[in-house]
Design an enzyme around this catalytic site. Structure first.
Site, PDB file in Angstrom:
ATOM      1  N   GLU A 116     -11.422   3.162   5.628  1.00  0.00           N
ATOM      2  CA  GLU A 116     -10.381   4.073   6.145  1.00  0.00           C
ATOM      3  C   GLU A 116     -11.101   5.146   6.969  1.00  0.00           C
ATOM      4  O   GLU A 116     -10.814   5.322   8.153  1.00  0.00           O
ATOM      5  CB  GLU A 116      -9.596   4.691   4.984  1.00  0.00           C
ATOM      6  CG  GLU A 116      -8.487   5.651   5.431  1.00  0.00           C
ATOM      7  CD  GLU A 116      -7.767   6.336   4.266  1.00  0.00           C
ATOM      8  OE1 GLU A 116      -8.298   6.343   3.134  1.00  0.00           O
ATOM      9  OE2 GLU A 116      -6.660   6.883   4.505  1.00  0.00           O
TER      10      GLU A 116
ATOM     11  N   HIS B  15      -9.674   1.084  -1.477  1.00  0.00           N
ATOM     12  CA  HIS B  15      -9.655   1.674  -0.147  1.00  0.00           C
ATOM     13  C   HIS B  15     -11.089   1.605   0.385  1.00  0.00           C
ATOM     14  O   HIS B  15     -12.022   2.078  -0.284  1.00  0.00           O
ATOM     15  CB  HIS B  15      -9.242   3.138  -0.193  1.00  0.00           C
ATOM     16  CG  HIS B  15      -7.782   3.393  -0.439  1.00  0.00           C
ATOM     17  ND1 HIS B  15      -7.085   2.862  -1.489  1.00  0.00           N
ATOM     18  CD2 HIS B  15      -6.890   4.131   0.265  1.00  0.00           C
ATOM     19  CE1 HIS B  15      -5.828   3.276  -1.431  1.00  0.00           C
ATOM     20  NE2 HIS B  15      -5.673   4.049  -0.383  1.00  0.00           N
TER      21      HIS B  15
ATOM     22  N   ASP C 234       1.633   3.919   2.921  1.00  0.00           N
ATOM     23  CA  ASP C 234       0.594   4.756   2.302  1.00  0.00           C
ATOM     24  C   ASP C 234       1.214   5.936   1.537  1.00  0.00           C
ATOM     25  O   ASP C 234       1.409   5.838   0.320  1.00  0.00           O
ATOM     26  CB  ASP C 234      -0.423   5.218   3.364  1.00  0.00           C
ATOM     27  CG  ASP C 234      -1.793   5.542   2.787  1.00  0.00           C
ATOM     28  OD1 ASP C 234      -1.977   5.414   1.564  1.00  0.00           O
ATOM     29  OD2 ASP C 234      -2.693   5.921   3.570  1.00  0.00           O
ATOM     30  N   ASP C 235       1.481   7.035   2.234  1.00  0.00           N
ATOM     31  CA  ASP C 235       2.065   8.237   1.616  1.00  0.00           C
ATOM     32  C   ASP C 235       3.218   8.710   2.509  1.00  0.00           C
ATOM     33  O   ASP C 235       3.090   9.692   3.247  1.00  0.00           O
ATOM     34  CB  ASP C 235       0.998   9.348   1.519  1.00  0.00           C
ATOM     35  CG  ASP C 235      -0.197   8.904   0.690  1.00  0.00           C
ATOM     36  OD1 ASP C 235      -0.105   8.891  -0.540  1.00  0.00           O
ATOM     37  OD2 ASP C 235      -1.232   8.539   1.304  1.00  0.00           O
TER      38      ASP C 235
ATOM     39  N   HIS D 267       0.870  -1.198   0.000  1.00  0.00           N
ATOM     40  CA  HIS D 267       0.000   0.000   0.000  1.00  0.00           C
ATOM     41  C   HIS D 267       0.893   1.230   0.000  1.00  0.00           C
ATOM     42  O   HIS D 267       1.323   1.715   1.052  1.00  0.00           O
ATOM     43  CB  HIS D 267      -0.927  -0.032   1.224  1.00  0.00           C
ATOM     44  CG  HIS D 267      -1.983   1.030   1.209  1.00  0.00           C
ATOM     45  ND1 HIS D 267      -3.249   0.838   1.711  1.00  0.00           N
ATOM     46  CD2 HIS D 267      -1.980   2.309   0.752  1.00  0.00           C
ATOM     47  CE1 HIS D 267      -3.973   1.932   1.568  1.00  0.00           C
ATOM     48  NE2 HIS D 267      -3.207   2.853   0.988  1.00  0.00           N
TER      49      HIS D 267
ATOM     50  N   HIS E 147       1.233   4.869  -2.372  1.00  0.00           N
ATOM     51  CA  HIS E 147       0.884   5.761  -3.490  1.00  0.00           C
ATOM     52  C   HIS E 147       2.175   6.431  -3.924  1.00  0.00           C
ATOM     53  O   HIS E 147       2.776   7.182  -3.130  1.00  0.00           O
ATOM     54  CB  HIS E 147      -0.125   6.814  -3.028  1.00  0.00           C
ATOM     55  CG  HIS E 147      -1.395   6.219  -2.488  1.00  0.00           C
ATOM     56  ND1 HIS E 147      -2.518   6.042  -3.259  1.00  0.00           N
ATOM     57  CD2 HIS E 147      -1.703   5.737  -1.252  1.00  0.00           C
ATOM     58  CE1 HIS E 147      -3.480   5.496  -2.520  1.00  0.00           C
ATOM     59  NE2 HIS E 147      -3.009   5.289  -1.295  1.00  0.00           N
TER      60      HIS E 147
HETATM   61  N1  ADE Z   1      -4.662   8.823  -1.970  1.00  0.00           N
HETATM   62  C1  ADE Z   1      -3.413   8.842  -1.463  1.00  0.00           C
HETATM   63  N2  ADE Z   1      -3.428   8.411  -0.202  1.00  0.00           N
HETATM   64  C2  ADE Z   1      -4.711   8.092   0.106  1.00  0.00           C
HETATM   65  C3  ADE Z   1      -5.371   7.563   1.242  1.00  0.00           C
HETATM   66  N3  ADE Z   1      -4.716   7.277   2.382  1.00  0.00           N
HETATM   67  N4  ADE Z   1      -6.692   7.378   1.182  1.00  0.00           N
HETATM   68  C4  ADE Z   1      -7.363   7.669   0.080  1.00  0.00           C
HETATM   69  N5  ADE Z   1      -6.793   8.153  -1.016  1.00  0.00           N
HETATM   70  C5  ADE Z   1      -5.479   8.355  -1.012  1.00  0.00           C
HETATM   71 ZN    ZN Z   2      -3.837   4.730   0.473  1.00  0.00          ZN
END
Ligand code: ADE
Ligand code: ZN
Length: 336
Positions: A200, A197, A278-279, A17, A19
């Protein structure tokens, strides 16, 4: 280095996971803004970091979509992806399954081909150099229409040799999985894996829709599934993989403090949970930081940490023989 940090550093793992646009570090954002003559609303790297104070998913997304404006050329997408892969390699990541958001680029005039070429060149380089394997997952932005998602899928058709799956990301509340029923069905017909997703920020109902309507092969986040005992049982019985992202949950205020994170509870309830970043440029840690900080906050023992690493390969879209080979590498790392 603590015992936990040493164990995590030694364990081969997959990241499921991530991005790629969320791995854009402020330093690279600044450099690309200069290189491409793109204006960004920050005067310094410190100012960018200071802006990363989010109260929910939408707060983050508003900044994330502005940040990606600096990505213009094939070389930019290569540099972005290469920088992430170097971090992953340093974290003993042996396999990556990367999300990208083509609509975040094509909607501002960047060709789909430019995005693909830069990302895949970096992935191929990492495979040749380190034997790091990969899968690539095209995400549809759920705040946009299903029609727009169909147009993106159409653009992807010439590249299906390099794309392994589709995903669903961006603003969850108000954009349930059912909105994308037809485009996910089409992706399935094209032989693509399907992930989404869900849970969340959205309710358990969205997780049911992702399972029943989108026919997902893997669930991204899934935290709010814990509110529904029969859903937990269903996910556990099916051995559905959850790509959990603890530092993301913390920074987007899904939890108040890392000590409240449900990852240990997920494992003890038989869920096939994994640990991911994630990011990472926005949430303050790459994959090993997610393992170590979470393990220390909630008291994961060595067996649970190893189980997370095993789950990362079990839940990957690698072939079974390749999964077995990676699990054997975990055994060797523990024994050694
Ligand atoms: N795009 C990038 N990170 C995200 C996340 N955690 N949830 C939804 N969309 C995303
Ligand atoms: Zn994500």
């Amino acid at each position: 280095m603590t015992d936990i940090a040493a164990l995590v550093a030694r364990l081969p793992k997959a990241e499921l996971h991530l991005h790629i646009e969320g791995s854009l570090e402020p330093e690279l954002m600044f450099e690309l803004a200069r290189r491409n003559g793109v204006a960004i609303p920050y005067a310094s790297v410190e100012e960018i970091r200071a802006a990363y104070d989010f109260s929910n998913l939408q707060d983050f997304l508003d900044i994330y979509y502005v940040g990606m404006n600096v990505l213009q050329t094939e070389q930019d997408f290569y540099d972005l992806t290469r920088a992430y892969l170097e971090r992953a390699h340093a974290d003993t990541v042996r396999h990556v399954e990367i999300f990208f958001d083509p609509q975040g680029h094509t909607d501002r005039g960047i060709a789909f081909e430019t995005v693909m070429a830069g990302i895949t060149r970096a992935l191929d380089h990492a495979k040749a150099e380190w034997g790091m394997t990969h899968k690539l997952i095209l995400c549809f932005l759920r705040h946009l229409s299903e029609e727009a998602a169909f147009e993106t899928l159409e653009q992807a058709v010439p590249h299906l040799g390099r794309i392994d799956g589709v995903g669903l990301d961006s603003s969850e509340m108000g954009h349930p999985p059912s909105k994308f029923a037809r485009v996910f069905a089409k992706a399935g017909e094209l032989g693509l894996k399907r992930v989404a997703h869900a849970g969340e920020e959205g309710p358990p109902e969205y997780v049911y829709e992702a399972l029943d309507i989108l026919k997902i092969d893997r669930l991204d986040h899934g935290n709010r599934a814990l509110e529904d005992a029969s859903l937990v049982k269903r996910l556990a019985d099916a051995q559905m993989t959850l790509t959990v992202c603890p530092l993301s949950n913390l920074r987007l205020c899904g939890i108040e403090k890392l000590e409240d994170h449900p990852l240990k509870r997920m494992l003890s309830q038989g869920l096939r949970a994994t640990c991911n970043s994630d990011d990472p440029a926005y949430f303050g840690g790459y994959v090993n930081d997610n393992y170590v900080r979470t393990a220390e906050a909630i008291g994961l023992d060595a067996g649970e940490i190893i189980e997370l690493a095993r789950n990362s390969f079990r839940g990957s879209f690698l072939e079974p023989a390749e999964i077995d080979r990676r699990l054997a590498e975990i055994d060797a790392a523990i024994a050694g």
